[in-house]
Design an enzyme around this catalytic site. Structure first.
Site, PDB file in Angstrom:
ATOM      1  N   ASP A 166       9.276   2.467  -0.620  1.00 58.91           N
ATOM      2  CA  ASP A 166       8.309   3.157   0.220  1.00 58.91           C
ATOM      3  C   ASP A 166       8.538   2.697   1.656  1.00 58.91           C
ATOM      4  OD1 ASP A 166       6.210   4.120   1.636  1.00 58.91           O
ATOM      5  OD2 ASP A 166       4.633   3.383   0.289  1.00 58.91           O
ATOM      6  N   TYR A 202       0.857  -1.183   0.000  1.00 59.79           N
ATOM      7  CA  TYR A 202       0.000   0.000   0.000  1.00 59.79           C
ATOM      8  C   TYR A 202       0.892   1.232   0.000  1.00 59.79           C
ATOM      9  CZ  TYR A 202      -3.222   3.585   1.768  1.00 59.79           C
ATOM     10  OH  TYR A 202      -3.966   4.726   1.939  1.00 59.79           O
ATOM     11  N   LYS A 231       5.087   8.713   8.883  1.00 58.87           N
ATOM     12  CA  LYS A 231       4.838   8.102  10.187  1.00 58.87           C
ATOM     13  C   LYS A 231       5.864   8.495  11.264  1.00 58.87           C
ATOM     14  CE  LYS A 231       1.636   4.863   8.354  1.00 58.87           C
ATOM     15  NZ  LYS A 231       1.566   4.081   7.157  1.00 58.87           N
TER      16      LYS A 231
HETATM   17  C1  LIG Z   1       0.907   4.681   5.834  1.00 55.88           C
HETATM   18  C2  LIG Z   1       1.568   4.406   4.553  1.00 55.88           C
HETATM   19  C3  LIG Z   1       1.416   5.245   3.434  1.00 55.88           C
HETATM   20  C4  LIG Z   1       0.456   6.388   3.427  1.00 55.88           C
HETATM   21  O1  LIG Z   1       0.768   7.363   4.344  1.00 55.88           O
HETATM   22  P1  LIG Z   1      -0.378   8.427   4.765  1.00 55.88           P
HETATM   23  O2  LIG Z   1       0.344   9.353   5.678  1.00 55.88           O
HETATM   24  O3  LIG Z   1      -1.455   7.634   5.405  1.00 55.88           O
HETATM   25  O4  LIG Z   1      -0.827   9.076   3.503  1.00 55.88           O
HETATM   26  C5  LIG Z   1       2.157   4.981   2.312  1.00 55.88           C
HETATM   27  N1  LIG Z   1       2.985   3.936   2.268  1.00 55.88           N
HETATM   28  C6  LIG Z   1       3.154   3.105   3.302  1.00 55.88           C
HETATM   29  C7  LIG Z   1       4.123   1.968   3.192  1.00 55.88           C
HETATM   30  C8  LIG Z   1       2.437   3.290   4.473  1.00 55.88           C
HETATM   31  O5  LIG Z   1       2.578   2.427   5.489  1.00 55.88           O
END
Ligand SMILES: *Cc1c(COP(=O)(O)O)cnc(C)c1O
Length: 432
Positions: free
Chosen positions: A243, A148, A271
């Protein structure tokens, strides 16, 4: 008793919210639909605990879905926030803290020479895709099933009918002309990637992935898979994007790329670097990052980007993570918990598999190993729902889906871990 008298604070808020917020929530997972429950309202949090509207405590394994690697309200984070707050909340101009944040990230994540702050993980991945397209002059991208990357159009795409055909949108409202540019391939399999590259390698701008999947539950990569992707990206001169919004500064100071010793061209963060405030970032090689506006022609901007409060909270948290072998300690805590649960599973021969890395783990309700999203889909989600409800009753706040990772923090004490293992044993014994 009449019904109104039995409504809890939580019920009342749910009812009010549903009238004015779609589904009553500002992010779908919070609706708790997949565990057949109502949204949970929390009043406060401290250390390893969160508290509901009636002040009942729960040991927290959600960790706000990733940011709270130190637990909630760490004194250093609070101190930095309080200090920053006194100077103002946002200026529309540069601040010292954003420079310090950038320097910190560049110093600790080997592949990042320059970094741009944004406000969410979604913004980070969306912008890094634009940058990769600009840098390579190509439009197509490769992603992987079960990863994701936030809710941007080009990335909300799942596999098409054939293994290497174009993807299908996972949401309405995404133009097909965009999904036709995205391939979604199986994780941990090099063959399909090699095949797409052979056919269309010269049109591929980037390969993007969670180097350790956290968003289907925790799924670990095979090292050969990551090495193979690096080699293919080099061969076809496309960019490799990690990511690390979830894994960055969680699995180690240098991220998953440090654990597996692979250097991506671009990295997305979020995060943990915001310490619980809204943040994202993307960075990488200087020659790529210098294509960004204002020095380059790739436009990307943000009214609140590099917000002083978010930078202060994030940087304070990150600094704590450089001290006292923080990652060794976090690894030890994760292993202690995971080994304790594995013991119960083994003793009782329960059909459950655990995947983990430092600071994050998943209990999959399936007897075999989980190496891909396809594997994860075989899980008994009904059993998971029973489990979730039972442990909530017994005092654990757990991600409300089989396909979300659990997070453990430095605030989780040995006795918290013991208590968790005992609750899980009770729950499993009652539902299995
Ligand atoms: C949480 C997450 C996102 C999205 O981040 P948001 O701050 O919710 O837009 C993208 N990539 C990964 C791997 C994530 O865990």
């Amino acid at each position: 008793m009449s019904e109104t008298l039995t409504l809890s604070h939580n019920d009342i808020l749910c009812a009010r919210a549903k009238k004015v917020i779609p589904g009553g929530v500002n992010s779908p997972v919070r609706a708790c639909l997949s565990v057949d429950s109502d949204p949970i309202y929390l009043k406060s949090a401290d250390g390893a605990y969160v508290y509901d509207m009636d002040s009942n405590p729960y040991l927290d394994y959600v960790g706000a879905f990733g940011p709270h690697v130190l637990g909630h309200r760490h004194p250093k984070t609070l101190e930095a926030l309080e200090q920053s707050l006194r100077f103002g909340t946002s200026f529309g101009a540069c601040t010292k803290t954003e420079v310090e944040m950038a320097e910190f990230i560049v110093k600790n994540v080997k592949s990042i020479e320059m970094i741009r702050m944004v406000n969410s993980g979604t913004e980070a991945t969306m912008s890094s895709i634009r940058l990769a397209r600009a840098f390579t002059g190509r439009n197509k991208i490769i992603k992987f099933e079960g990863c994701y990357h936030g809710h941007c159009d080009s990335l909300m795409v799942k596999a098409g009918s054939g293994l290497t055909t174009f993807g299908i949108a996972t949401s309405q409202g995404i133009p097909q002309v965009l999904t036709e540019l995205t391939f979604s391939l199986p994780f941990n399999e090099l063959k399909p990637v090699t095949q797409v590259m052979k056919e269309q390698g010269n049109d591929i701008a980037c390969i993007i992935l969670e180097p350790i999947i956290g968003n289907s539950g925790v799924i670990l990569p095979e090292i050969q898979f990551l090495q193979g992707l690096r080699a293919l990206a080099d061969e076809y001169k496309c960019l490799l994007i990690f990511d690390e919004v979830m894994t960055g500064f969680r699995v180690s100071l240098g991220g998953a790329q440090e654990l597996y010793n692979i250097e991506p061209d671009l990295t997305c963060l979020g995060k943990i670097i915001g310490g619980g405030l809204p943040v994202g970032a993307y960075g990488g090689k200087k020659k790529i990052m210098e294509m960004l506006s204002p020095i380059g022609s790739v436009y990307q901007a943000g009214t609140l980007s590099g917000n002083p409060l978010a930078m202060a909270a994030g940087l304070a948290q990150l600094k704590v993570m450089t001290q006292d072998n923080a990652y060794q300690v976090l690894k030890g805590k994760t292993e202690k918990l995971v080994n304790g649960i594995k013991e119960i599973i083994k003793t009782n021969n329960y059909p459950i598999t655990i995947n983990h890395t430092t600071g994050m783990f998943s209990l999959f309700f399936h007897k075999n190993e989980i190496h891909s999203y396809e594997d994860a889909l075989k899980c008994d989600t009904k059993k998971f729902t029973q489990f979730w409800k039972k442990i909530k009753e017994l005092g654990l706040f757990w991600p409300p889906s089989q396909f979300e990772a659990c997070f453990i923090s430095l605030a989780h004490s040995d006795s918290d871990i013991k208590k968790t293992i005992s609750i899980i044993e009770t729950a499993l014994n009652s539902i299995m």
